[in-house]
Design a protein around this motif. Sequence first.
Motif, mmCIF file in Angstrom:
data_model
loop_
_atom_site.group_PDB
_atom_site.id
_atom_site.type_symbol
_atom_site.label_atom_id
_atom_site.label_comp_id
_atom_site.label_asym_id
_atom_site.label_seq_id
_atom_site.Cartn_x
_atom_site.Cartn_y
_atom_site.Cartn_z
ATOM 1 N N THR A 155 0.862 -1.183 0.000
ATOM 2 C CA THR A 155 0.000 0.000 0.000
ATOM 3 C C THR A 155 0.899 1.235 0.000
ATOM 4 O O THR A 155 1.866 1.304 0.757
ATOM 5 N N THR A 156 0.583 2.217 -0.861
ATOM 6 C CA THR A 156 1.543 3.298 -1.110
ATOM 7 C C THR A 156 1.072 4.683 -0.688
ATOM 8 O O THR A 156 1.883 5.495 -0.242
ATOM 9 N N SER A 157 -0.206 4.998 -0.844
ATOM 10 C CA SER A 157 -0.663 6.334 -0.475
ATOM 11 C C SER A 157 -2.177 6.330 -0.374
ATOM 12 O O SER A 157 -2.844 5.343 -0.705
ATOM 13 N N CYS A 158 -2.752 7.460 0.080
ATOM 14 C CA CYS A 158 -4.197 7.530 0.256
ATOM 15 C C CYS A 158 -4.677 8.973 0.241
ATOM 16 O O CYS A 158 -3.911 9.901 0.513
ATOM 17 N N CYS A 159 -5.954 9.138 -0.086
ATOM 18 C CA CYS A 159 -6.598 10.450 0.013
ATOM 19 C C CYS A 159 -8.092 10.226 0.199
ATOM 20 O O CYS A 159 -8.620 9.162 -0.138
ATOM 21 N N PHE A 160 -8.771 11.225 0.734
ATOM 22 C CA PHE A 160 -10.223 11.160 0.843
ATOM 23 C C PHE A 160 -10.849 11.717 -0.425
ATOM 24 O O PHE A 160 -10.325 12.639 -1.048
ATOM 25 N N GLY A 161 -11.998 11.132 -0.809
ATOM 26 C CA GLY A 161 -12.711 11.587 -1.985
ATOM 27 C C GLY A 161 -14.152 11.148 -1.931
ATOM 28 O O GLY A 161 -14.680 10.841 -0.861
ATOM 29 N N GLY A 162 -14.784 11.140 -3.092
ATOM 30 C CA GLY A 162 -16.204 10.839 -3.156
ATOM 31 C C GLY A 162 -17.018 12.110 -2.999
ATOM 32 O O GLY A 162 -16.484 13.184 -2.713
ATOM 33 N N PRO A 163 -18.335 12.011 -3.168
ATOM 34 C CA PRO A 163 -19.198 13.198 -3.164
ATOM 35 C C PRO A 163 -19.065 14.062 -1.903
ATOM 36 O O PRO A 163 -19.179 15.276 -1.969
ATOM 37 N N ASP A 164 -18.845 13.448 -0.754
ATOM 38 C CA ASP A 164 -18.720 14.233 0.483
ATOM 39 C C ASP A 164 -17.393 13.961 1.210
ATOM 40 O O ASP A 164 -17.270 14.196 2.396
ATOM 41 N N PHE A 165 -16.409 13.468 0.471
ATOM 42 C CA PHE A 165 -15.072 13.193 1.014
ATOM 43 C C PHE A 165 -15.094 12.176 2.163
ATOM 44 O O PHE A 165 -14.272 12.237 3.073
ATOM 45 N N SER A 166 -16.037 11.232 2.099
ATOM 46 C CA SER A 166 -16.101 10.203 3.144
ATOM 47 C C SER A 166 -15.511 8.871 2.702
ATOM 48 O O SER A 166 -15.446 7.925 3.493
ATOM 49 N N ASP A 167 -15.066 8.785 1.427
ATOM 50 C CA ASP A 167 -14.406 7.572 0.937
ATOM 51 C C ASP A 167 -12.896 7.771 0.999
ATOM 52 O O ASP A 167 -12.391 8.848 0.674
#
Length: 300
Positions: free
Chosen positions: A246-258
């Motif tokens: 696993t290398t990196s991550c960010c929040f996203g989706g319509p309300d930034f809950s994913d």
Amino acid sequence: MMSSVKVECAVKTGSLIGEGPVWEESEQTLLFVDIAGQKIHRWSSTTNQIQSVETADMVGFAVPRQSGGYVAGVGRSIVAVDWSTQMMSSLVEVDEDKPNNRLNDGKVDPVGRLLAGTMGKEVRPAEVQRQQGSLFSVTSDLIVTKHLNQVDISNGLDWSLDQKTFFYIDSLSRTVDAFDYDSHSGQIGNRRVVYRMEEGEGLPDGMTLDVDDRLWVACYNGGRVINIDPATGVRLQTVSLPVMKTTSCCFGGPDFSDLYVTSASLGLDQSEKRQQPLAGDTFRVTGLGVKGRPSNSFSG
């Protein structure tokens, strides 16, 4: 891990080293790079289509630019990327005295300044000539400042909501560090460790913060993302992934809950590839009960 948390493959890319995801709110797209594959990808969550641009060298990161398009770290150059024409033009170069170095992770601070770090070329994944890297900032008028040297693998970075703390990862130190941050001058100081990786957690790689100022750190060779309270140094939650790198991550989706999590397939032998058929893909984690924040765009 809470029972409501769900992990699914969102983007099937098989990237050699998928890194640096950024959620573009206006387009509902995920921007991420394939370092070794020398590509910048854009995945649309509405159409499930991927568009890609090839880079001429290894690409460590790509971030939105306020004036349009993106800026990316390609080789040792910060380049402007015109997505519509797929053209790139160099803005500045770093580490001119170290031709074997390359840019790795980069992110934009809350006032539009780009911070990006370098590392020596890898012999094998996560095996580098040590202390060759640095951490730089680039202002809107393209003034480059070196903030740290003798870095092994410059990696994850993000800022607290009040802009007064800068979080940073030099992967081989196996720690997540914090600095006092002056958003006006861009200066950093008072370095301290907020979390030290435990046995089995692997190397800290890319990271992001949520709206509660908690850290989410992708663990390379650890097959997980860990959620840390930097105020106490306590690990609050572990999200297990079906891939080890696993290398990196960010929040996203319509309300930034994913939470979107990138991974790598480079460095796996045939047996490991059979055991991890999704290695190199990008995952979506839902049900975490927290939200992230929109990414910042480079002002230069």
